[in-house]
Scaffold this active site. Structure first.
Site, PDB file in Angstrom:
ATOM      1  N   SER A  61       0.836  -1.206   0.000  1.00  0.00           N
ATOM      2  CA  SER A  61       0.000   0.000   0.000  1.00  0.00           C
ATOM      3  C   SER A  61       0.870   1.255   0.000  1.00  0.00           C
ATOM      4  O   SER A  61       0.642   2.206  -0.765  1.00  0.00           O
ATOM      5  CB  SER A  61      -0.919  -0.022   1.228  1.00  0.00           C
ATOM      6  N   ARG A 105      -0.025   7.916   6.621  1.00  0.00           N
ATOM      7  CA  ARG A 105      -0.897   6.908   7.250  1.00  0.00           C
ATOM      8  C   ARG A 105      -2.364   7.260   7.067  1.00  0.00           C
ATOM      9  O   ARG A 105      -3.212   6.386   6.897  1.00  0.00           O
ATOM     10  CB  ARG A 105      -0.536   6.705   8.728  1.00  0.00           C
ATOM     11  N   HIS A 108      -3.081   6.315   3.486  1.00  0.00           N
ATOM     12  CA  HIS A 108      -3.092   4.841   3.430  1.00  0.00           C
ATOM     13  C   HIS A 108      -4.412   4.290   3.978  1.00  0.00           C
ATOM     14  O   HIS A 108      -4.999   3.385   3.403  1.00  0.00           O
ATOM     15  CB  HIS A 108      -1.896   4.344   4.245  1.00  0.00           C
TER      16      HIS A 108
END
Ligand SMILES: C/C1=C2N=C(/C=C3N=C(/C(C)=C4\N[C@@](C)([C@@H]5N=C1[C@](C)(CCC(=O)O)[C@H]5CC(=O)O)[C@@](C)(CC(=O)O)[C@@H]4CCC(=O)O)[C@@](C)(CC(=O)O)[C@@H]\3CCC(=O)O)C(C)(C)[C@@H]/2CCC(=O)O
Length: 196
Positions: A12, A35, A38
């Protein structure tokens, strides 16, 4: 914190970085931006999120020194798997002009006092309530979602001058707020002085 990164997460991040250059961000800002993106598969967060690297450095140190983490709803708590959190929603009651989420923030402040990290991913009224308290937070991750009050509450957070991670748009949500806190939890601690 040593963390084994799942191959799917590695892939990812590889795909994310192939589509978006994040190398110009300072380290903790980059960790949070990546993050969040993601977790939401939404590249727009790269320009939507607002934070300050110096504030993140201080908050990161506080977090790893054991500062309490308070969340607005159980969904945010569920996303933070490596740290105990305080969520008082189950003890809270709605009243006239008061949501359960806002009351939960009052109860949490009575419990933890100043110096906590606050993670608001759902309820704009929870963030509004936090801003009325003299909570002296280590950090406020204010990423509530929705058409009613989310944009305004996040703007008020930025205007408050408190150390914060926020975003400008209506977007946000529990998963995104958890991800922002997780980024700070997973980021290595300088000098290995972690106590929590
Ligand atoms: C107005 C509210 C909004 N909720 C949104 C989105 C989601 N909420 C979910 C769930 C399960 C919960 N939401 C509550 C926090 C509940 N939601 C509200 C309130 C009515 C008021 C909050 C506010 O305006 O600040 C709030 C109730 C309250 O009195 O505080 C929840 C506590 C409701 C309940 O179960 O009693 C509950 C939280 C459960 C938990 O602890 O985790 C959703 C999953 C959708 C749903 O099934 O209702 C979803 C999750 C989104 C997320 O990523 O977190 C909005 C969109 C944020 C909305 C706010 C404004 C708007 O534009 O509508």
């Amino acid at each position: 914190m040593n963390r084994v990164v799942h191959p799917i997460e590695q892939e990812s991040y590889r795909r994310l970085r192939a589509r978006l250059d994040t190398s110009h961000f300072p380290p903790l800002t980059r960790a949070v931006v990546e993050r969040v993106i993601h977790s939401a598969a939404d590249l727009e967060y790269a320009t939507d999120l607002v934070m300050d690297e110096g504030e993140l450095v201080t908050a990161h140190a506080a977090l790893h020194a054991g500062a309490p983490v308070v969340v607005d709803v159980e969904m945010v708590a569920a996303g933070i798997t490596r740290r105990e959190t305080v969520c008082r929603l189950r003890d809270a009651v709605a009243g006239p002009g008061l949501t359960r989420s806002a009351h939960a923030i009052r109860l949490a402040y009575e419990q933890v006092g100043p110096g906590a990290l606050w993670v608001i991913g759902n309820a704009p009224t929870a963030l509004e309530e936090l801003l009325t308290l003299n909570a002296d937070p280590a950090l406020v991750i204010g990423l509530p979602v929705g058409f009613v009050g989310a944009v305004e509450s996040k703007a008020a957070l930025r205007e408050s001058g408190l150390p914060a991670v926020s975003n400008v748009s209506e977007k946000g949500g529990s998963a995104v707020a958890s991800a922002a806190l997780n980024a700070l939890l997973y980021h290595p601690v300088p000098d290995s002085e972690e106590t929590s």
